[in-house]
Design a protein around this motif. Structure first.
Motif, short mmCIF file in Angstrom:
data_model
loop_
_atom_site.label_atom_id
_atom_site.label_comp_id
_atom_site.label_asym_id
_atom_site.label_seq_id
_atom_site.Cartn_x
_atom_site.Cartn_y
_atom_site.Cartn_z
N LEU A 175 0.88 -1.05 0.02
CA LEU A 175 0.15 0.00 0.19
C LEU A 175 0.98 1.27 -0.11
N LEU A 176 2.13 1.07 0.58
CA LEU A 176 3.08 2.30 0.70
C LEU A 176 3.93 2.47 -0.21
N GLN A 177 3.96 1.60 -1.33
CA GLN A 177 5.23 1.63 -2.20
C GLN A 177 5.01 2.75 -2.74
N ARG A 178 6.18 3.27 -3.43
CA ARG A 178 6.29 4.90 -4.04
C ARG A 178 6.41 4.60 -5.42
N THR A 179 6.24 5.55 -5.94
CA THR A 179 5.99 5.90 -7.83
C THR A 179 7.09 5.23 -8.22
N ARG A 180 7.05 4.98 -9.43
CA ARG A 180 8.21 4.42 -10.46
C ARG A 180 8.58 5.77 -11.15
N CYS A 181 8.24 6.77 -11.17
CA CYS A 181 8.38 7.80 -12.07
C CYS A 181 10.09 8.05 -11.91
N GLY A 226 8.79 16.63 -20.05
CA GLY A 226 9.72 15.40 -20.17
C GLY A 226 9.29 14.16 -20.84
N PHE A 227 9.75 13.13 -20.22
CA PHE A 227 9.37 11.73 -20.86
C PHE A 227 8.49 11.14 -19.63
N ASN A 228 7.21 11.24 -20.21
CA ASN A 228 5.98 10.94 -19.18
C ASN A 228 5.13 9.80 -19.75
N ARG A 229 5.37 8.88 -20.37
CA ARG A 229 4.66 8.01 -21.03
C ARG A 229 3.81 7.27 -19.80
N ILE A 230 4.34 6.97 -18.59
CA ILE A 230 3.72 6.29 -17.63
C ILE A 230 2.82 7.04 -16.65
N HIS A 231 2.90 8.37 -16.89
CA HIS A 231 2.32 9.28 -15.91
C HIS A 231 0.81 9.33 -15.89
N ALA A 232 0.25 10.38 -15.07
CA ALA A 232 -1.05 10.41 -14.50
C ALA A 232 -1.92 11.43 -15.53
N ILE A 233 -3.20 10.89 -16.05
CA ILE A 233 -4.17 11.82 -16.78
C ILE A 233 -5.21 12.20 -15.72
N LEU A 234 -5.21 11.88 -14.77
CA LEU A 234 -6.38 12.51 -13.79
C LEU A 234 -5.88 12.62 -12.38
N GLY A 235 -6.25 13.77 -11.75
CA GLY A 235 -5.89 14.08 -10.46
C GLY A 235 -4.93 14.76 -10.32
N ALA A 236 -3.87 14.95 -11.37
CA ALA A 236 -2.65 15.48 -11.25
C ALA A 236 -2.61 16.99 -10.98
N SER A 237 -1.33 17.51 -10.76
CA SER A 237 -1.19 18.96 -10.59
C SER A 237 -0.10 19.59 -11.19
N GLU A 238 0.20 20.86 -11.18
CA GLU A 238 1.30 21.57 -12.24
C GLU A 238 2.58 21.14 -11.19
N HIS A 239 2.47 20.36 -9.85
CA HIS A 239 3.56 20.04 -9.27
C HIS A 239 4.03 18.60 -9.27
N CYS A 240 3.14 17.75 -9.97
CA CYS A 240 3.44 16.37 -9.87
C CYS A 240 2.26 15.81 -10.83
N ILE A 241 3.09 14.88 -11.52
CA ILE A 241 2.00 14.05 -12.25
C ILE A 241 2.21 12.47 -12.27
N ALA A 242 2.91 12.05 -10.99
CA ALA A 242 3.21 10.87 -11.03
C ALA A 242 2.11 9.90 -10.62
N THR A 243 2.19 8.46 -10.77
CA THR A 243 1.07 7.64 -10.72
C THR A 243 1.40 6.69 -9.41
N HIS A 244 0.42 6.06 -8.77
CA HIS A 244 0.65 5.21 -7.81
C HIS A 244 0.90 3.66 -8.53
N PRO A 245 2.03 3.09 -7.83
CA PRO A 245 2.03 1.75 -8.81
C PRO A 245 1.57 0.63 -8.37
#
Length: 330
Positions: free
Chosen positions: A111-117, A141-160
């Motif tokens: 549950l607590l693993q961190r993003t693979r960004c 940058g290179f953002n193939r795996i990144h978020a399309i929902l709920g992101a912000s201008e500060h982070c577009i990472a996804t939960h893995p």
């Protein structure tokens, strides 16, 4: 690797007493140790919780399931009660990582693993999650795996996590013991945060909080359950898009549905409006398109991940077709 203190806890109260600011719990260590080697995470103290008595899977008085935080992913996926009553969870677990990692990874740690960004993993790159205020290298940058929902201008990472997506569809609760010794339960919907302007704050846990168990409600009867994961290769890859589905038919109409999504956001994503769109309606491609429109109404690509928007649509529709056809034929 930087020096750190190492402490073995023999009880939850001992663990929470020793933890706090600058400390991290360690069990399987399948994510934490990698991040320490890269100096992405540099805890001053590791509190080893592997000796705690948190390895049981047992029925709750209400008829649900209590999963100890140290139950391994392999044991949880293979547990007969999980396979029979919560197959969406078993399938999600088996779709993640390798057998060797599943043998070590734990329910609490998953549950607590961190993003693979990629930018989070590289200390030479800007990352607001790792170094607040440095910027988000994935934007532009290179953002193939990144978020399309709920992101912000500060982070577009996804939960893995795959497991967390299934848990979200099942309305799990997280049992936590705090540094003051008090226990509480957190709905999984409230465990993970969206990035907003503080992407470094990933959960609602306080310093020293220890996850002791995951509680599943009584299993829903006569439901179709599935976990579909779309990824770049057939195994050992994180989701580009995943869908956890629990669906019940009422005659020729959808009687109830729970849908959670992975690979789309900073946390396992669930949208009540999507489920409301489907409930009580007769299955059809038009209805499934309407549900997808609702899901993706605020979706925003970043260039490299624009393909996730039509991919999420196709994946959702495929899962709904399978679910409704299977249930209608049952």
């Amino acid at each position: 690797m930087r020096p750190f203190d190492y402490i073995r806890a023999d009880a939850p109260a001992t663990a929470t007493k020793e933890a706090g600011a600058g400390a991290r719990y360690i069990a399987g260590g399948t994510n934490l140790l990698d991040l320490m080697k890269l100096e992405v995470m540099t805890p001053e103290r590791l509190v080893d919780i592997t000796r705690l008595d948190l390895r049981d899977v047992e029925r709750t008085p209400e008829g649900g399931l209590k999963i100890g935080a140290l139950v391994t992913n392999s044991d949880l996926a293979a547990h007969p009660d999980v396979r029979r009553d919560y197959p969406v969870l078993s399938r999600a677990l088996l779709s993640g990582a390798t057998g060797q990692l599943r043998n070590k990874a734990t329910a609490g740690g998953n549950l607590l693993q961190r993003t693979r960004c990629y930018y989070f993993y590289d200390p030479a790159q800007p990352c607001n999650k790792r170094d607040p205020g440095s910027g988000c290298g994935a934007i532009g940058g290179f953002n193939r795996i990144h978020a399309i929902l709920g992101a912000s201008e500060h982070c577009i990472a996804t939960h893995p996590s795959d497991m967390a997506v299934a848990m979200r569809a099942l309305d799990a609760e997280i049992e936590v013991e705090g540094a003051d010794g008090a226990g509480r339960r957190i709905p999984i919907a409230d465990l993970h945060r969206l990035p907003s302007d503080t992407p470094q704050d990933e959960t609602t846990l306080a310093p020293g909080d220890l996850i002791t168990a995951v509680i599943l409600p009584p299993p829903a009867k006569n439901t179709f359950q599935a976990y579909r994961k779309v990824r770049d290769r057939a195994s050992y890859a994180f989701a580009l898009v995943s869908v956890a589905c629990v669906l019940r038919m009422d005659g020729d109409r959808i009687g109830g549905v729970a849908l959670a999504f992975g690979g789309l956001a900073h946390k396992p994503w669930r949208d009540p409006e999507v489920e409301a769109t489907l409930t009580g309606e007769s299955p059809s491609d038009d209805l499934f398109d309407k549900a997808a429109d609702t899901l993706l109404r605020e979706a925003q690509g970043q260039g490299g991940n624009d393909f996730k928007i039509p991919l999420a649509r196709r994946t959702l529709k495929a899962v709904l077709r399978e679910a409704t056809q299977t249930e209608a034929a049952a």
